[in-house]
Design a protein around this motif. Structure first.
Motif, PDB file in Angstrom:
ATOM      1  N   GLY A 143       0.804  -1.218   0.000  1.00  0.00           N
ATOM      2  CA  GLY A 143       0.000   0.000   0.000  1.00  0.00           C
ATOM      3  C   GLY A 143       0.835   1.265   0.000  1.00  0.00           C
ATOM      4  N   ALA A 144       2.190   1.111  -0.013  1.00  0.00           N
ATOM      5  CA  ALA A 144       3.049   2.300   0.035  1.00  0.00           C
ATOM      6  C   ALA A 144       2.882   3.155  -1.210  1.00  0.00           C
ATOM      7  N   ALA A 145       2.588   2.498  -2.360  1.00  0.00           N
ATOM      8  CA  ALA A 145       2.472   3.240  -3.611  1.00  0.00           C
ATOM      9  C   ALA A 145       1.073   3.807  -3.817  1.00  0.00           C
ATOM     10  N   LEU A 146       0.137   3.509  -2.935  1.00  0.00           N
ATOM     11  CA  LEU A 146      -1.219   3.996  -3.076  1.00  0.00           C
ATOM     12  C   LEU A 146      -1.332   5.430  -2.566  1.00  0.00           C
ATOM     13  N   GLU A 147      -2.153   6.210  -3.232  1.00  0.00           N
ATOM     14  CA  GLU A 147      -2.384   7.596  -2.824  1.00  0.00           C
ATOM     15  C   GLU A 147      -3.593   7.622  -1.891  1.00  0.00           C
ATOM     16  N   ARG A 148      -3.360   7.990  -0.659  1.00  0.00           N
ATOM     17  CA  ARG A 148      -4.426   7.973   0.338  1.00  0.00           C
ATOM     18  C   ARG A 148      -5.122   9.327   0.388  1.00  0.00           C
ATOM     19  N   GLU A 149      -6.430   9.281   0.342  1.00  0.00           N
ATOM     20  CA  GLU A 149      -7.226  10.493   0.484  1.00  0.00           C
ATOM     21  C   GLU A 149      -8.587  10.122   1.048  1.00  0.00           C
ATOM     22  N   ALA A 150      -9.216  11.086   1.693  1.00  0.00           N
ATOM     23  CA  ALA A 150     -10.567  10.865   2.193  1.00  0.00           C
ATOM     24  C   ALA A 150     -11.534  10.965   1.022  1.00  0.00           C
ATOM     25  N   LEU A 151     -12.345   9.934   0.820  1.00  0.00           N
ATOM     26  CA  LEU A 151     -13.271   9.934  -0.305  1.00  0.00           C
ATOM     27  C   LEU A 151     -14.536   9.174   0.065  1.00  0.00           C
ATOM     28  N   ASP A 152     -15.560   9.408  -0.715  1.00  0.00           N
ATOM     29  CA  ASP A 152     -16.827   8.694  -0.552  1.00  0.00           C
ATOM     30  C   ASP A 152     -16.765   7.445  -1.433  1.00  0.00           C
ATOM     31  N   PHE A 153     -16.838   6.281  -0.808  1.00  0.00           N
ATOM     32  CA  PHE A 153     -16.715   5.014  -1.550  1.00  0.00           C
ATOM     33  C   PHE A 153     -17.813   4.886  -2.613  1.00  0.00           C
ATOM     34  N   ARG A 154     -18.879   5.643  -2.446  1.00  0.00           N
ATOM     35  CA  ARG A 154     -19.956   5.564  -3.439  1.00  0.00           C
ATOM     36  C   ARG A 154     -19.498   6.075  -4.801  1.00  0.00           C
ATOM     37  N   ASP A 155     -18.559   7.044  -4.825  1.00  0.00           N
ATOM     38  CA  ASP A 155     -18.158   7.653  -6.102  1.00  0.00           C
ATOM     39  C   ASP A 155     -17.513   6.656  -7.059  1.00  0.00           C
ATOM     40  N   PRO A 156     -16.432   5.946  -6.661  1.00  0.00           N
ATOM     41  CA  PRO A 156     -15.856   4.981  -7.611  1.00  0.00           C
ATOM     42  C   PRO A 156     -16.815   3.847  -7.968  1.00  0.00           C
ATOM     43  N   VAL A 157     -17.658   3.441  -7.014  1.00  0.00           N
ATOM     44  CA  VAL A 157     -18.611   2.367  -7.311  1.00  0.00           C
ATOM     45  C   VAL A 157     -19.643   2.842  -8.334  1.00  0.00           C
ATOM     46  N   ARG A 205      -8.424   6.338  -4.882  1.00  0.00           N
ATOM     47  CA  ARG A 205      -9.626   6.351  -5.709  1.00  0.00           C
ATOM     48  C   ARG A 205      -9.482   5.422  -6.918  1.00  0.00           C
ATOM     49  N   GLU A 206      -8.332   5.465  -7.573  1.00  0.00           N
ATOM     50  CA  GLU A 206      -8.138   4.626  -8.759  1.00  0.00           C
ATOM     51  C   GLU A 206      -8.169   3.143  -8.404  1.00  0.00           C
ATOM     52  N   ALA A 207      -7.521   2.792  -7.282  1.00  0.00           N
ATOM     53  CA  ALA A 207      -7.495   1.388  -6.880  1.00  0.00           C
ATOM     54  C   ALA A 207      -8.886   0.901  -6.515  1.00  0.00           C
ATOM     55  N   ILE A 219     -27.446   1.577  -4.003  1.00  0.00           N
ATOM     56  CA  ILE A 219     -26.350   2.328  -3.400  1.00  0.00           C
ATOM     57  C   ILE A 219     -26.859   3.050  -2.160  1.00  0.00           C
ATOM     58  N   SER A 220     -26.065   3.040  -1.104  1.00  0.00           N
ATOM     59  CA  SER A 220     -26.433   3.682   0.154  1.00  0.00           C
ATOM     60  C   SER A 220     -26.760   5.150  -0.071  1.00  0.00           C
ATOM     61  N   PRO A 221     -27.840   5.652   0.505  1.00  0.00           N
ATOM     62  CA  PRO A 221     -28.181   7.079   0.342  1.00  0.00           C
ATOM     63  C   PRO A 221     -27.279   8.000   1.160  1.00  0.00           C
ATOM     64  N   GLU A 222     -26.564   7.448   2.132  1.00  0.00           N
ATOM     65  CA  GLU A 222     -25.684   8.272   2.960  1.00  0.00           C
ATOM     66  C   GLU A 222     -24.228   8.045   2.559  1.00  0.00           C
ATOM     67  N   PRO A 223     -23.375   9.053   2.748  1.00  0.00           N
ATOM     68  CA  PRO A 223     -21.963   8.909   2.365  1.00  0.00           C
ATOM     69  C   PRO A 223     -21.288   7.776   3.135  1.00  0.00           C
ATOM     70  N   LEU A 224     -20.348   7.131   2.453  1.00  0.00           N
ATOM     71  CA  LEU A 224     -19.549   6.061   3.055  1.00  0.00           C
ATOM     72  C   LEU A 224     -18.082   6.494   2.964  1.00  0.00           C
ATOM     73  N   ALA A 225     -17.649   7.208   3.979  1.00  0.00           N
ATOM     74  CA  ALA A 225     -16.311   7.806   3.950  1.00  0.00           C
ATOM     75  C   ALA A 225     -15.245   6.763   4.235  1.00  0.00           C
ATOM     76  N   VAL A 226     -14.303   6.631   3.327  1.00  0.00           N
ATOM     77  CA  VAL A 226     -13.151   5.753   3.515  1.00  0.00           C
ATOM     78  C   VAL A 226     -11.902   6.543   3.174  1.00  0.00           C
ATOM     79  N   ARG A 227     -10.778   6.043   3.614  1.00  0.00           N
ATOM     80  CA  ARG A 227      -9.514   6.680   3.267  1.00  0.00           C
ATOM     81  C   ARG A 227      -8.743   5.721   2.379  1.00  0.00           C
ATOM     82  N   GLY A 228      -8.555   6.107   1.110  1.00  0.00           N
ATOM     83  CA  GLY A 228      -7.903   5.183   0.217  1.00  0.00           C
ATOM     84  C   GLY A 228      -7.562   5.798  -1.117  1.00  0.00           C
TER      85      GLY A 228
END
Length: 475
Positions: free
Chosen positions: A317-331, A364-366, A353-362
């Protein structure tokens, strides 16, 4: 008095082994003696009843002489003997006057003898006022039932003998238990003394200190000794196991990559050589060969791209770009991209799809690649007329992505390896559909790199459910 609790723990384990074992052995011996005694009594009565039946058959089932003979025999063999006619009327008895006795046609042993030729019953005798064992045999001549011969004995003698034997067994069990517990105590003490000193020495070595003098009277816990040796041997075993696993993975990976790269490269080379060697090839055939070269090149490009993606996430995971994002967007991006492909194939497509945001840190491309791989596989392997359902929801502090299809399903023998690199359930069909064998491996590694997990449930002929769980972070 011993200061170490190790002695008592070891001794308690020994007690827990010895006491139940000896008690169970005593109970087993008592049960076996009781069974054997009853069996012996039944065999003896059966033999007497058979002999009595021969006597009754020749005596004609009646007459003072027969009754006198029965009383004499009963006294000689200390057994109650009875002759019963076929209609249940008592013809002779060694201890009672037949005229004073009830009809015996409904006695259990008589009924059993009527059906099977012999019968056994144990019950209270109202005539004698004691528990008796009765054995009756049918008497017949040329297929005609003449009556029954019955022999009986009170169970008091058997029970008295068994009580005496049980007393001896209990005494033996107590002596054996006491002796075993004494030996166990001596054994536990002999073991704990050297273990105490050895534990202190092992702790000194594990801590990098000098060897210490072994004192047999020093207190210690067996857990300390186990921990010391586990620290020394466990780390070595883990490292060796990790090295062996990595070597196996490396060898498999090199072999699989070589094979997967060789196939499109060989195909491209063969197609190119055909084009070069046949300059007079007609235009339509020429275009067909170029299309095949393009397909193989695209396959090679997908394989290289998946290898790079896998290498990126396998780096921990060292090469992954971590950011706060809503998992709903890439899905949702993946759903929009694959929905038309499903429709073109005649597959029903549904997204919840869940009507509420699902915040994850990860990355986006992956995460988009996770959704793409799962949805692409579902659409590829689901036949026309089938259904694909995408569910994204919150569950117990996690964002859960489920891709459910009605495809052919996966056999249980494949489920444990489905996320391995280059593992295919149907290799020929997977290559035909353009799969590289790396998609699910990428899904698993991306999930792990994000602190989540990937799993699958499947039933052959009904479809599969792929599930990815990611931890939700506080916004």
């Amino acid at each position: 008095m011993f200061r170490t609790r190790l002695l008592w723990r070891l001794y308690a384990g020994y007690v827990a082994l010895i006491v139940p074992t000896t008690v169970a052995l005593g109970l087993l011996i008592g049960w076996r003696l009781d069974r054997d005694a009853r069996h012996d009594l039944e065999s003896s009565l059966r033999a007497k009843a058979v002999l009595l039946g021969d006597l009754a058959e020749h005596g004609g089932f009646r007459g003072p002489a027969l009754e006198a003979r029965i009383r004499e025999l009963g006294s000689e063999v200390a057994t109650r003997l009875t002759i019963v006619r076929a209609d249940g009327v008592v013809a002779a008895d060694s201890e009672e006057e037949p005229a004073r006795m009830d009809n015996h046609g409904t006695r259990p042993e008589i009924l059993a003898a009527r059906e099977a030729g012999a019968g056994v019953a144990t019950r209270w005798s109202h005539t004698l006022g004691v528990d008796m064992m009765y054995v009756a045999v049918a008497i017949g001549r040329k297929g005609r039932l003449l009556g029954y011969a019955r022999a009986a004995l009170p169970l008091t003698a058997v029970r008295d003998r068994l009580a005496h034997v049980r007393t001896l067994v209990i005494l033996g069990v107590l002596i054996a238990t006491a002796g075993g517990l004494m030996l166990g105590f001596l054994f536990a003490r002999s073991v704990t003394r050297p273990l105490t000193a050895l534990t202190e020495a092992a702790e000194s070595i594990a801590g990098g200190g000098p060897n210490r003098e072994i004192r047999t009277d020093a207190p210690a816990e067996i857990g300390q000794l186990a921990a010391a040796f586990k620290r020394m041997t466990g780390r070595l075993e883990e490292r060796m196991e990790a090295i062996r696993r990595l070597e196996t993975v490396r060898q498999d990976f090199v072999a699989n990559v070589s094979h997967e790269l060789k196939t499109p490269v060989t195909a491209i080379r063969g197609l190119a050589e055909t084009l070069i060697d046949d300059p007079a090839m007609d235009r339509e055939t020429h275009r067909g060969f170029l299309a095949k070269v393009r397909d193989q090149a695209e396959r090679l490009s997908r394989l290289v791209g998946d290898l790079l993606a896998l290498s990126r996430v396998e780096s921990g995971g060292a090469a992954l770009e971590r950011e706060a994002l809503d998992f709903r967007d890439p899905v949702q991006d993946s759903v929009r991209a694959l929905e038309s492909a499903a429709g073109a194939k005649g597959i029903g497509f549904e997204a919840a799809i869940s009507p509420e945001p699902l915040a994850v840190r990860g990355d986006r491309e992956a995460l988009r690649q996770v959704a793409d791989n799962l949805l692409d596989n579902a659409v590829k392997y689901t036949p026309a007329g089938g259904r694909v359902r995408v569910v994204l929801r919150r569950e117990a502090g996690e964002a859960v992505l489920e891709v459910i299809d009605t495809g052919p399903g996966i056999g249980p023998e494949h489920l444990g390896r489905i996320f391995e690199r280059f593992y295919r359930v149907d290799k020929a069909r997977s290559r035909e559909l353009g799969g590289t064998g790396l998609g699910l491996s990428i899904v698993r590694h991306v999930a792990l790199a994000h602190g989540g997990q990937a799993s699958v449930e499947s039933t052959v002929g009904q479809g599969s459910t792929f599930r990815v769980r990611l931890p939700i972070v506080q916004a």
